[in-house]
Each structure stands twice: as C-alpha cells, then as structure tokens.
Scaffold this active site. Structure first.
Site, PDB file in Angstrom:
ATOM      1  CG  ASN A  95      -2.033   0.924   1.255  1.00 15.54           C
ATOM      2  OD1 ASN A  95      -2.638   1.142   2.298  1.00 15.54           O
ATOM      3  ND2 ASN A  95      -2.385   1.502   0.126  1.00 15.54           N
ATOM      4  CB  CYS A 150      -4.338   5.528   5.872  1.00  9.02           C
ATOM      5  SG  CYS A 150      -3.566   4.275   4.829  1.00  9.02           S
ATOM      6  CG  HIS A 187     -13.011  -0.356   7.501  1.00  8.97           C
ATOM      7  ND1 HIS A 187     -12.119  -0.603   6.482  1.00  8.97           N
ATOM      8  CD2 HIS A 187     -12.444   0.609   8.269  1.00  8.97           C
ATOM      9  CE1 HIS A 187     -11.059   0.170   6.635  1.00  8.97           C
ATOM     10  NE2 HIS A 187     -11.237   0.913   7.712  1.00  8.97           N
ATOM     11  CG  ASN A 209     -12.187   2.124   3.377  1.00  7.55           C
ATOM     12  OD1 ASN A 209     -11.482   2.442   2.426  1.00  7.55           O
ATOM     13  ND2 ASN A 209     -12.420   2.947   4.393  1.00  7.55           N
ATOM     14  CD  GLU A 237      -7.020   1.239   1.122  1.00 13.10           C
ATOM     15  OE1 GLU A 237      -7.196   2.325   1.713  1.00 13.10           O
ATOM     16  OE2 GLU A 237      -5.910   0.696   0.991  1.00 13.10           O
ATOM     17  NE  ARG A 238     -13.811   6.582   2.560  1.00 16.16           N
ATOM     18  CZ  ARG A 238     -14.002   7.318   3.659  1.00 16.16           C
ATOM     19  NH1 ARG A 238     -15.203   7.798   3.935  1.00 16.16           N
ATOM     20  NH2 ARG A 238     -13.016   7.546   4.483  1.00 16.16           N
ATOM     21  CB  CYS A 278      -6.672  -1.753   3.796  1.00 16.95           C
ATOM     22  SG  CYS A 278      -7.664  -0.501   4.643  1.00 16.95           S
ATOM     23  CB  THR A 311      -8.131   1.311   8.917  1.00 19.47           C
ATOM     24  OG1 THR A 311      -8.255   1.509   7.502  1.00 19.47           O
ATOM     25  CG2 THR A 311      -7.306   2.432   9.522  1.00 19.47           C
ATOM     26  N   GLY A 312      -8.394  -1.631   7.549  1.00 21.68           N
ATOM     27  CA  GLY A 312      -9.245  -2.732   7.106  1.00 21.68           C
ATOM     28  C   GLY A 312      -8.909  -4.034   7.801  1.00 21.68           C
TER      29      GLY A 312
END
Length: 278
Positions: free
Chosen positions: A11, A71, A165, A196, A214-215, A223, A225-226
């Site tokens: 990323n 992020c 999310h 997301n 990802e949005r 990701c 946070t994902g």
C-alpha cells in the site's frame, strides 16, 4: 519539492514534509502525482504537518483527490519517515501522530541494528454504532446485515477505525472479484460517506485472508485499518480470537483487540521505496 515514496505491505504513498498546513491544491496534487502513468504513482499522498497535540499531524489524500480520515499503512510509513529523517530525537521510539479521524495515536517503533524493523500503532477503539460508522442503520452494532447489489446478497459487519469499513466474510476472499463488487458496495445507499470494503475468509481463529477495495483508491495490496476492522468483525461474529494475523495481498499484519482497554493494536512493516525531487 522533495518527496519520499514509501510502502506498507505494498500500500504505497508519496510522503511530503515541510508544509505548515494542508495546501489548497492538495486534491489536485494527489490526482496528478498518484497517477501511475503520468505521475510518481501511489495509492495516496501523505502530508506531514505540525501538530499542537502530537509530534506530527498526518493528512492523507487518496489517489482520486478525496481525503481519508485515517490509514493504518500510511501511519506506519509516517512514523518511519519521522524517525529516519530525525524529526524527533534518535532515542525517541514512541511517537504520537495526529489524524483527522482518530485523533492523536500512539506509535511504537521496534529497532533492529538502529533501523525501524516494525511499527506498532494504537489504533484506538473501534466504533460499532451503525449511525456513527457511518451507515444509515440505527443499531448499536451492525453484524451480519444484508446488502444487495446486482441481485446478489452479501452480509456485512460495519466497523469504523476512524474511517468506515464494511467487512464481508466469504468462502474465498482471495478469489473474490473486487472490481465487480467493490465499487458498487463502496457507493451503496447504506453508506452515506461511502465505505471501504473488505472480503475475508477465516482460516483459523488466529488467521484470516482479506482482500480490500479502498474507498477513493480501489483495490490495494493492503489496508491497515481494514485489517483491524476485519479482526473486530471476526470477533463480533464469533469466528476469531482477539489476536490474529490478517493476511493481505501485500503481506501480513498482526492485529490485537485488547479486552482491557478496548483498543485495537496493529503491528507491521514500513519501507522507503525511493526519494526524488519534483
């Protein structure tokens, strides 16, 4: 303008330092510089700015020009940048980095032979209330809620880690067609600020595969946070323990959801790819 290209599990970000505040043309800059054919190429543009309540503030502009509240991979890259460029004393391995979505977050650096080997971030408490994620669902928790796109029903769990999310457990996350479902779920009417989208498959209680749309950026290799949201959703649905490895296309992150303080902790790498001048 000097820049540093960085990545966390693939990323990738363009990191800029030296501005006193977010430039008025930050959105246009992100669209131009993140273009992989006519620019440097990245999932997002990261500005490191002064902060009144932390060591630094991080602002993330996605490749489509929209701003992300938080992020996980970017904050690890930001922490490594700050340490490597001696923006804090060399003996300081515990930093605070402010984000617009999750406030000031504590970051701990693990050093090996004087270099940053891993970054552990206190990602704060997950937000589970449906309206606060936000979704349009007025429930204290949104677990296994149905959403239909193009005649197919998915069941999602909604989690905010400073950004929203939608975690969907499927039989084969790795083989899921992100381009078919990601953009339609991202912009679904249930999600007033878009969302997301994570597709996850639990292999063991301490291990899951995850792929992400990802949005504002589309499919990315990872990701942070994902990954945090996926663990939280796995615990809420009874499928996962509170500490586990989340396997993404770009590598693995270790995520822990603490029972003692309700905070989620993320540990993973961050790397410099190259530096340049615009």
């Amino acid at each position: 303008m000097n820049f540093t290209k960085m990545q966390g599990l693939g990323n990738d970000f363009i990191v800029l330092h030296g501005h006193k505040e977010l430039p008025v043309d930050a959105s246009e800059q992100a669209i131009r510089l993140c273009d992989r054919h006519f620019g440097i190429g990245a999932d997002g543009l990261v500005y490191l700015l002064p902060s009144a309540k932390a060591d630094y503030m991080m602002r993330i502009i996605n490749s489509d020009g929209s701003e992300a509240e938080q992020c996980g991979n970017a904050i690890r890259c930001a922490a490594k940048y700050i340490y490597d460029h001696e923006l804090v004393p060399k003996d300081k391995t515990e930093l605070t980095i402010e984000t617009i979505g999750a406030g000031a977050q504590e970051v701990q650096l693990t050093l090996k032979e004087g270099r940053v080997a891993a970054v552990r971030v206190d990602m704060g408490e997950p937000v589970l209330n449906g309206l606060e994620v936000p979704t349009t669902i007025d429930e204290p928790q949104v677990i296994g809620y149905p959403v239909t796109v193009d005649g197919r029903e998915f069941r999602f769990t909604a989690v905010s880690m400073g950004n929203p999310h939608c975690v969907i457990f499927v039989e084969d996350a790795v083989g899921t067609d992100l381009y078919a479902w990601g953009p339609k779920l991202e912009t679904h009417a249930l999600f007033p600020r878009k969302i997301n989208v994570e597709f996850a498959t639990v292999q063991r209680r301490d291990y899951a595969d995850m792929r992400v749309w990802e949005r504002g950026a589309g499919p990315t290799l990872a990701c942070g946070t994902g990954a945090c949201a996926t663990l939280v959703a796995g615990v809420l649905t009874g499928q996962m323990d509170r500490e586990a490895v989340i396997s993404l296309k770009g590598g693995e992150l270790r995520i822990e959801w603490s029972e003692s303080n309700n905070h989620v902790y993320m540990t993973g790498p961050a790397e410099i790819v190259f530096k340049g001048t615009l």
